[in-house]
Scaffold this motif. Sequence first.
Motif, PDB file in Angstrom:
ATOM      1  N   ALA A  23       0.824  -1.210   0.000  1.00  0.00           N
ATOM      2  CA  ALA A  23       0.000   0.000   0.000  1.00  0.00           C
ATOM      3  C   ALA A  23       0.859   1.262   0.000  1.00  0.00           C
ATOM      4  O   ALA A  23       0.513   2.267  -0.638  1.00  0.00           O
ATOM      5  CB  ALA A  23      -0.921  -0.003   1.220  1.00  0.00           C
ATOM      6  N   PHE A  24       1.987   1.222   0.697  1.00  0.00           N
ATOM      7  CA  PHE A  24       2.905   2.361   0.714  1.00  0.00           C
ATOM      8  C   PHE A  24       3.501   2.591  -0.678  1.00  0.00           C
ATOM      9  O   PHE A  24       3.701   3.735  -1.099  1.00  0.00           O
ATOM     10  CB  PHE A  24       4.011   2.120   1.736  1.00  0.00           C
ATOM     11  CG  PHE A  24       4.875   3.312   2.007  1.00  0.00           C
ATOM     12  CD1 PHE A  24       4.321   4.511   2.437  1.00  0.00           C
ATOM     13  CD2 PHE A  24       6.244   3.245   1.836  1.00  0.00           C
ATOM     14  CE1 PHE A  24       5.117   5.615   2.683  1.00  0.00           C
ATOM     15  CE2 PHE A  24       7.051   4.340   2.083  1.00  0.00           C
ATOM     16  CZ  PHE A  24       6.484   5.533   2.506  1.00  0.00           C
ATOM     17  N   ALA A  25       3.766   1.496  -1.410  1.00  0.00           N
ATOM     18  CA  ALA A  25       4.256   1.620  -2.784  1.00  0.00           C
ATOM     19  C   ALA A  25       3.221   2.338  -3.654  1.00  0.00           C
ATOM     20  O   ALA A  25       3.564   3.205  -4.468  1.00  0.00           O
ATOM     21  CB  ALA A  25       4.571   0.233  -3.347  1.00  0.00           C
ATOM     22  N   PHE A  26       1.950   1.981  -3.477  1.00  0.00           N
ATOM     23  CA  PHE A  26       0.891   2.653  -4.236  1.00  0.00           C
ATOM     24  C   PHE A  26       0.800   4.130  -3.867  1.00  0.00           C
ATOM     25  O   PHE A  26       0.672   4.998  -4.737  1.00  0.00           O
ATOM     26  CB  PHE A  26      -0.448   1.960  -3.968  1.00  0.00           C
ATOM     27  CG  PHE A  26      -1.630   2.674  -4.542  1.00  0.00           C
ATOM     28  CD1 PHE A  26      -1.908   2.619  -5.900  1.00  0.00           C
ATOM     29  CD2 PHE A  26      -2.477   3.424  -3.716  1.00  0.00           C
ATOM     30  CE1 PHE A  26      -2.994   3.296  -6.427  1.00  0.00           C
ATOM     31  CE2 PHE A  26      -3.563   4.094  -4.235  1.00  0.00           C
ATOM     32  CZ  PHE A  26      -3.831   4.035  -5.600  1.00  0.00           C
ATOM     33  N   ALA A  27       0.892   4.441  -2.562  1.00  0.00           N
ATOM     34  CA  ALA A  27       0.782   5.832  -2.117  1.00  0.00           C
ATOM     35  C   ALA A  27       1.899   6.692  -2.677  1.00  0.00           C
ATOM     36  O   ALA A  27       1.698   7.879  -2.969  1.00  0.00           O
ATOM     37  CB  ALA A  27       0.783   5.886  -0.589  1.00  0.00           C
ATOM     38  N   SER A  28       3.083   6.106  -2.851  1.00  0.00           N
ATOM     39  CA  SER A  28       4.223   6.888  -3.326  1.00  0.00           C
ATOM     40  C   SER A  28       4.054   7.356  -4.764  1.00  0.00           C
ATOM     41  O   SER A  28       4.788   8.236  -5.221  1.00  0.00           O
ATOM     42  CB  SER A  28       5.511   6.069  -3.199  1.00  0.00           C
ATOM     43  OG  SER A  28       5.515   4.971  -4.099  1.00  0.00           O
ATOM     44  N   THR A  29       3.093   6.773  -5.483  1.00  0.00           N
ATOM     45  CA  THR A  29       2.856   7.181  -6.874  1.00  0.00           C
ATOM     46  C   THR A  29       1.827   8.289  -6.977  1.00  0.00           C
ATOM     47  O   THR A  29       1.597   8.806  -8.075  1.00  0.00           O
ATOM     48  CB  THR A  29       2.383   5.978  -7.715  1.00  0.00           C
ATOM     49  OG1 THR A  29       1.091   5.538  -7.245  1.00  0.00           O
ATOM     50  CG2 THR A  29       3.375   4.831  -7.617  1.00  0.00           C
ATOM     51  N   ARG A  30       1.174   8.640  -5.885  1.00  0.00           N
ATOM     52  CA  ARG A  30       0.087   9.623  -5.898  1.00  0.00           C
ATOM     53  C   ARG A  30       0.578  10.957  -5.372  1.00  0.00           C
ATOM     54  O   ARG A  30       1.278  11.028  -4.360  1.00  0.00           O
ATOM     55  CB  ARG A  30      -1.079   9.147  -5.028  1.00  0.00           C
ATOM     56  CG  ARG A  30      -1.445   7.683  -5.188  1.00  0.00           C
ATOM     57  CD  ARG A  30      -2.053   7.372  -6.527  1.00  0.00           C
ATOM     58  NE  ARG A  30      -3.340   8.017  -6.695  1.00  0.00           N
ATOM     59  CZ  ARG A  30      -4.107   7.868  -7.769  1.00  0.00           C
ATOM     60  NH1 ARG A  30      -3.680   7.087  -8.777  1.00  0.00           N
ATOM     61  NH2 ARG A  30      -5.277   8.481  -7.852  1.00  0.00           N
ATOM     62  N   ALA A  31       0.202  12.027  -6.036  1.00  0.00           N
ATOM     63  CA  ALA A  31       0.590  13.365  -5.578  1.00  0.00           C
ATOM     64  C   ALA A  31       0.011  13.664  -4.198  1.00  0.00           C
ATOM     65  O   ALA A  31       0.638  14.321  -3.377  1.00  0.00           O
ATOM     66  CB  ALA A  31       0.139  14.413  -6.589  1.00  0.00           C
ATOM     67  N   GLY A  32      -1.190  13.199  -3.931  1.00  0.00           N
ATOM     68  CA  GLY A  32      -1.811  13.391  -2.619  1.00  0.00           C
ATOM     69  C   GLY A  32      -1.843  12.107  -1.828  1.00  0.00           C
ATOM     70  O   GLY A  32      -2.845  11.800  -1.154  1.00  0.00           O
ATOM     71  N   GLY A  33      -0.767  11.339  -1.889  1.00  0.00           N
ATOM     72  CA  GLY A  33      -0.756  10.018  -1.276  1.00  0.00           C
ATOM     73  C   GLY A  33      -0.426   9.974   0.194  1.00  0.00           C
ATOM     74  O   GLY A  33      -0.338   8.892   0.772  1.00  0.00           O
ATOM     75  N   MET A  34      -0.276  11.135   0.830  1.00  0.00           N
ATOM     76  CA  MET A  34       0.120  11.161   2.241  1.00  0.00           C
ATOM     77  C   MET A  34      -0.868  10.411   3.151  1.00  0.00           C
ATOM     78  O   MET A  34      -0.434   9.604   3.982  1.00  0.00           O
ATOM     79  CB  MET A  34       0.260  12.619   2.691  1.00  0.00           C
ATOM     80  CG  MET A  34       0.646  12.797   4.138  1.00  0.00           C
ATOM     81  SD  MET A  34       2.405  12.494   4.414  1.00  0.00           S
ATOM     82  CE  MET A  34       2.586  13.191   6.055  1.00  0.00           C
TER      83      MET A  34
END
Length: 387
Positions: free
Chosen positions: A90-101
Motif C-alpha cells: 500500500a505504501f508503494a501505491f501511495a508513493s505514486t500519488r501526488a496526494g498520497g500522504m
Amino acid sequence: MVSSRPTSAQRTAPPLWALHILFLMTGTGTTMLGPILPVLSRTWNLHDAQAGVLLACQFMGAFAGGVSVSSHARRVLLTGSAASACGLAAFAFASTRAGGMPIALLALLTAGFGIGHLVAATNIIGGQFPAAQRARTLTLLNLSWSLGAILSPVLAAWLLPAVPLHTLLGVFAALFACAGCAVYAHIDSPDPVAETAAAAGSPRNVILFFGAMLLLYGGVETCMNGWLTTYILRYGDHTLRGSQLSTSLFWIALIAGRALTAAVLSYISERRLLSLALGATTVCIACLTRAEGAFALTTCAVLLGISMSPFFPVCFSILMGHAPRPRQAGMVIAVSGIGAALFPWLAGLLSTHTGSLHIGLVVPLLAAMALLIMSLVLPRRHLAAQA
C-alpha cells in the motif's frame, strides 16, 4: 547448576537460520523510511514536522504489533508477515500519488504493526536460551537485523536513480511475504514460546523500569536512523546519494559493533558493557551536534553506530534474566515503539520551530543521558528468576 541443553521451547521453535532470515527482513523494513524521507519530502512538499509524522505512524504501528504478541508462534509469524507485506504494498501505491500522504500514513501503521509483531516474537524465542548463551544468541540475531537495516540506505542510494520507488517497495513487499512463509513452514509446534507462558513473571517495577529504558532507546535509535540522512545532507556538504551512503556506514559500524559485542561478552559483564556503551553513545551524539563538514559528521556517525550496538541485545538479555512472561516481554519491546514514534516527531517539531536540526538532535541527546543514568541503577534479579 543451570542446564545448557535446549529447552522444549527451543526445540519446537523455528530454526535459528530461519529466524535470522526473518530478522534480516524486519531490519530492512524498520529502517527503510529514513533513507527515502528526502525523496518523499520533495514529492509531497513536506516540512520537517510533517515528515516526522510519517516516522511516528510507522512506530505507532510497531507498538500495537508488539503489545498484541501471543505465545502462538504460527499465528504471530503469519499475521506479522502478512501485515508487513500488505502495508509495504500500500505504501508503494501511495508513493505514486501526488496526494498520497493519507494512504501512506495508514500503510505505515499496517507495516509497522506487522514488523512489531515479528520483532517481539523473535526476540522472545531468542531470549529463552540458557543464561550462558542468551546474550550472545540475541546479539547475533540482532546482528542479522542490522544487516537488514543497512540494506535500506544502500538500496536507496544505488537503485532509486534507476528504479522507481514504488517498484522497489513492491518487490520488497513480495520478498517480505516469502520470508515469512519460509519461517512459518519450518515451525514444528504452534506454541514455541508456551513454555514460559505459565511463568510467574517479573515484578511490575522491573517491567516498568525496562519499559522506560526501551522507550528511551527506541527514540534515540529511530531519531538517529530517521534524521541522519537529512542531517548530513543539510550540514555536511553532501549530495543525497553521499548522505545515504554515510547512513550506510552508520549501520556497518553497528553491525561490526554487534559482532564485537558477541566476542567481548565472555570477558565483561552485561551490566558493565551496557553502561560503557551508553556513555559512549551520549558523547557521540553530543559531538555530532557540534561537528562540521562531511568527514567529521560521517566519523561521528560511525562511532555512534559502534557505541549503540550492544544496547538492545544486552538490555533484553538482562530483562529475560528476570523471567518475564511472554506478554510482559512483548510489552517491553512494544513500548520502544512509543519512543520510536514520539522522539523523531519531537526532533522534527523542534527543528521546524527553531530552524535548526542541530537543536532538534537535543532530543536524542537528552534521552541518551537518561539511559546512561538508568544503566547505573539496574534492578537486581528477584529470587524466583534466580531459581
